[in-house]
Design a protein around this motif. Structure first.
Motif, PDB file in Angstrom:
ATOM      1  N   SER A  15       0.527  -4.747   2.962  1.00 42.53           N
ATOM      2  CA  SER A  15       0.207  -3.734   1.953  1.00 42.53           C
ATOM      3  C   SER A  15       0.437  -2.353   2.553  1.00 42.53           C
ATOM      4  O   SER A  15       0.286  -2.162   3.763  1.00 42.53           O
ATOM      5  N   PHE A  16       0.777  -1.387   1.682  1.00 37.36           N
ATOM      6  CA  PHE A  16       1.278  -0.123   2.240  1.00 37.36           C
ATOM      7  C   PHE A  16       0.205   0.671   2.972  1.00 37.36           C
ATOM      8  O   PHE A  16       0.506   1.409   3.899  1.00 37.36           O
ATOM      9  N   SER A  50       2.296  -5.405  -3.752  1.00 39.52           N
ATOM     10  CA  SER A  50       3.237  -5.009  -4.802  1.00 39.52           C
ATOM     11  C   SER A  50       3.834  -3.646  -4.482  1.00 39.52           C
ATOM     12  O   SER A  50       4.314  -2.947  -5.352  1.00 39.52           O
ATOM     13  N   ARG A  51       3.793  -3.281  -3.180  1.00 40.95           N
ATOM     14  CA  ARG A  51       4.399  -1.995  -2.791  1.00 40.95           C
ATOM     15  C   ARG A  51       5.905  -2.066  -3.045  1.00 40.95           C
ATOM     16  O   ARG A  51       6.482  -3.170  -3.065  1.00 40.95           O
ATOM     17  N   ASP A  82      -6.181  -9.612  -7.876  1.00 42.46           N
ATOM     18  CA  ASP A  82      -4.934  -8.882  -8.110  1.00 42.46           C
ATOM     19  C   ASP A  82      -3.795  -9.864  -7.891  1.00 42.46           C
ATOM     20  O   ASP A  82      -3.350 -10.084  -6.767  1.00 42.46           O
ATOM     21  N   ASP A 165      -3.660   0.184 -17.925  1.00 34.14           N
ATOM     22  CA  ASP A 165      -3.399   0.937 -16.694  1.00 34.14           C
ATOM     23  C   ASP A 165      -1.947   1.398 -16.721  1.00 34.14           C
ATOM     24  O   ASP A 165      -1.041   0.568 -16.886  1.00 34.14           O
ATOM     25  N   PHE A 170       4.645   2.431 -10.090  1.00 38.56           N
ATOM     26  CA  PHE A 170       5.336   1.158 -10.339  1.00 38.56           C
ATOM     27  C   PHE A 170       6.582   1.401 -11.195  1.00 38.56           C
ATOM     28  O   PHE A 170       6.541   1.310 -12.421  1.00 38.56           O
ATOM     29  N   LEU A 195      -7.867   2.091 -16.655  1.00 42.15           N
ATOM     30  CA  LEU A 195      -7.965   2.007 -15.191  1.00 42.15           C
ATOM     31  C   LEU A 195      -6.789   2.782 -14.607  1.00 42.15           C
ATOM     32  O   LEU A 195      -5.665   2.682 -15.120  1.00 42.15           O
ATOM     33  N   GLY A 197      -4.834   3.849 -10.816  1.00 38.87           N
ATOM     34  CA  GLY A 197      -4.744   3.671  -9.364  1.00 38.87           C
ATOM     35  C   GLY A 197      -3.747   4.649  -8.753  1.00 38.87           C
ATOM     36  O   GLY A 197      -2.537   4.474  -8.904  1.00 38.87           O
ATOM     37  N   LYS A 201      -1.162   6.773  -2.639  1.00 38.08           N
ATOM     38  CA  LYS A 201       0.230   6.497  -2.998  1.00 38.08           C
ATOM     39  C   LYS A 201       1.145   7.638  -2.559  1.00 38.08           C
ATOM     40  O   LYS A 201       0.708   8.779  -2.400  1.00 38.08           O
ATOM     41  N   HIS A 243      -9.009   2.922  -2.235  1.00 37.44           N
ATOM     42  CA  HIS A 243      -9.307   2.419  -0.891  1.00 37.44           C
ATOM     43  C   HIS A 243     -10.606   3.027  -0.357  1.00 37.44           C
ATOM     44  O   HIS A 243     -11.329   2.378   0.381  1.00 37.44           O
TER      45      HIS A 243
HETATM   46  N1  HH2 Z   1      -1.647  -0.480  -7.437  1.00 35.64           N
HETATM   47  C1  HH2 Z   1      -1.395  -1.363  -6.446  1.00 35.64           C
HETATM   48  C2  HH2 Z   1      -1.782  -2.709  -6.586  1.00 35.64           C
HETATM   49  N2  HH2 Z   1      -2.410  -3.148  -7.702  1.00 35.64           N
HETATM   50  N3  HH2 Z   1      -3.347  -2.700  -9.814  1.00 35.64           N
HETATM   51  C3  HH2 Z   1      -3.613  -1.847 -10.814  1.00 35.64           C
HETATM   52  N4  HH2 Z   1      -4.256  -2.262 -11.919  1.00 35.64           N
HETATM   53  N5  HH2 Z   1      -3.241  -0.523 -10.742  1.00 35.64           N
HETATM   54  C4  HH2 Z   1      -2.590  -0.018  -9.656  1.00 35.64           C
HETATM   55  O1  HH2 Z   1      -2.242   1.194  -9.655  1.00 35.64           O
HETATM   56  C5  HH2 Z   1      -2.281  -0.911  -8.581  1.00 35.64           C
HETATM   57  C6  HH2 Z   1      -2.695  -2.261  -8.696  1.00 35.64           C
HETATM   58  C7  HH2 Z   1      -0.724  -0.910  -5.193  1.00 35.64           C
HETATM   59  O2  HH2 Z   1      -1.646  -0.508  -4.244  1.00 35.64           O
HETATM   60  P1  HH2 Z   1      -2.234  -1.395  -3.038  1.00 35.64           P
HETATM   61  O3  HH2 Z   1      -2.948  -2.609  -3.523  1.00 35.64           O
HETATM   62  O4  HH2 Z   1      -3.048  -0.478  -2.186  1.00 35.64           O
HETATM   63  O5  HH2 Z   1      -0.992  -1.803  -2.172  1.00 35.64           O
HETATM   64  P2  HH2 Z   1      -0.100  -3.115  -2.091  1.00 35.64           P
HETATM   65  O6  HH2 Z   1       0.474  -3.384  -3.438  1.00 35.64           O
HETATM   66  O7  HH2 Z   1       0.942  -2.748  -1.054  1.00 35.64           O
HETATM   67  O8  HH2 Z   1      -0.972  -4.256  -1.635  1.00 35.64           O
END
Ligand code: HH2
Length: 268
Positions: A15-16, A50-51, A82, A165, A170, A195, A197, A201, A243
């Motif tokens: 993850s980023f 999902s980076r 997630d 969201d 993305f 929501l 996020g 980022k 985070h």
């Molecule tokens: N962003 C990430 C992952 N899941 N879910 C929602 N609903 N909204 C977001 O903006 C969102 C998400 C990306 O962030 P992170 O989980 O920190 O990183 P990674 O995808 O690298 O695990």
């Protein structure tokens, strides 16, 4: 009432922002419990990054990462999972998760079948290629129309708790992200809890760079994360995904004092 805070728990090597830190079960559980103690309303457990550029993880491996953590945390705090995989989502619900955080906006049939909440997030493309050349004629309208259609599908299927969201980062440029944040009240006006996020980022490090104009590295994006979480909450977001839980709970508490009663939702 303050907006809700969703704490991020990535049980991943890549993850980023926190990749590799919580891959170990004990470390993941301790961090989840710490976020709950710091005031997280939901802990979001993910086993597949999902980076931008990320590759899919085999289902068995994703289950191995997330299920023990979901099961251990669920008695203590609300847990979301997630994932974009129906099998992982079902297994996570069996382990105690009550919310599907779905960046593919495709799992509403699973949410209906399992009787749990569902987050529909907008994404253009797939993580592997989404940041190559994001393109919209009207990003705000396209994201809103996409989410409206998914909400209709989910409501028709009987999902009782539906979040929307905009999917910051993305398949979106810096300008797309900013447009979506500026027009957040249009999403709030749909009448579903929103929501957002933005946490750590890359667009934060680009908009407000460090000395000499260099993009701020991920570990220096706390201020931008709090600023955009606060911006989102003041615009009516019912929950932010972050985070840094303790700092965001402080911000959310202040927003709870500041924001107008008509922006309150019955999300919590
Ligand atoms: N962003 C990430 C992952 N899941 N879910 C929602 N609903 N909204 C977001 O903006 C969102 C998400 C990306 O962030 P992170 O989980 O920190 O990183 P990674 O995808 O690298 O695990």
């Amino acid at each position: 009432m303050r907006p809700a805070v969703m704490g991020i728990l990535n049980v991943t090597p890549d993850s980023f922002a926190d990749g590799g830190r919580y891959l170990d079960f004990e470390a993941a559980l301790a961090h989840g419990m710490a976020m709950a103690a710091a005031g997280a309303d939901v802990v979001d457990v993910g086993g597949e990054s999902s980076r931008p550029g990320a590759l899919p993880v085999p289902e068995e491996e994703e289950r191995r990462r997330v299920l023990p953590v979901v099961e251990a945390l669920a008695p203590h705090v609300r847990v979301s999972v997630d994932t974009v995989k129906p099998g992982v989502a079902r297994a996570a619900v069996a382990a105690g998760a009550t919310l599907l955080n779905d960046v593919s906006a495709s799992l509403w049939p699973v949410a209906a079948e399992c009787g749990v909440g569902w987050v529909a997030m907008h994404m253009q493309g797939t993580p592997r290629t989404m940041q190559d050349a994001p393109r919209y004629d009207d990003v705000v309208a396209e994201v809103r129309d996409f989410l409206v259609a998914r909400v209709e599908d989910a409501a028709a299927a009987g999902v009782h708790e539906i979040w929307v969201d905009p999917g910051i980062g993305f398949g979106k440029t810096v300008d797309h992200n900013l447009s979506l944040l500026r027009h957040l009240p249009e999403l709030v006006a749909l009448g579903r809890p929103v929501l957002v996020g933005t946490s750590r980022k890359s667009f934060l490090g680009k908009i407000a760079p460090g000395p000499g104009g260099a993009v701020l590295p991920v570990e220096e994006r706390l201020a931008g994360s709090i600023a955009t979480a606060t911006w989102s909450m003041l615009a009516g977001a019912a929950m932010v995904r972050v985070h840094d839980v303790a700092a965001t709970v402080q911000a959310a508490t202040l927003v709870g004092e500041a924001r107008l009663p008509e922006l309150e939702t019955a999300a919590r």
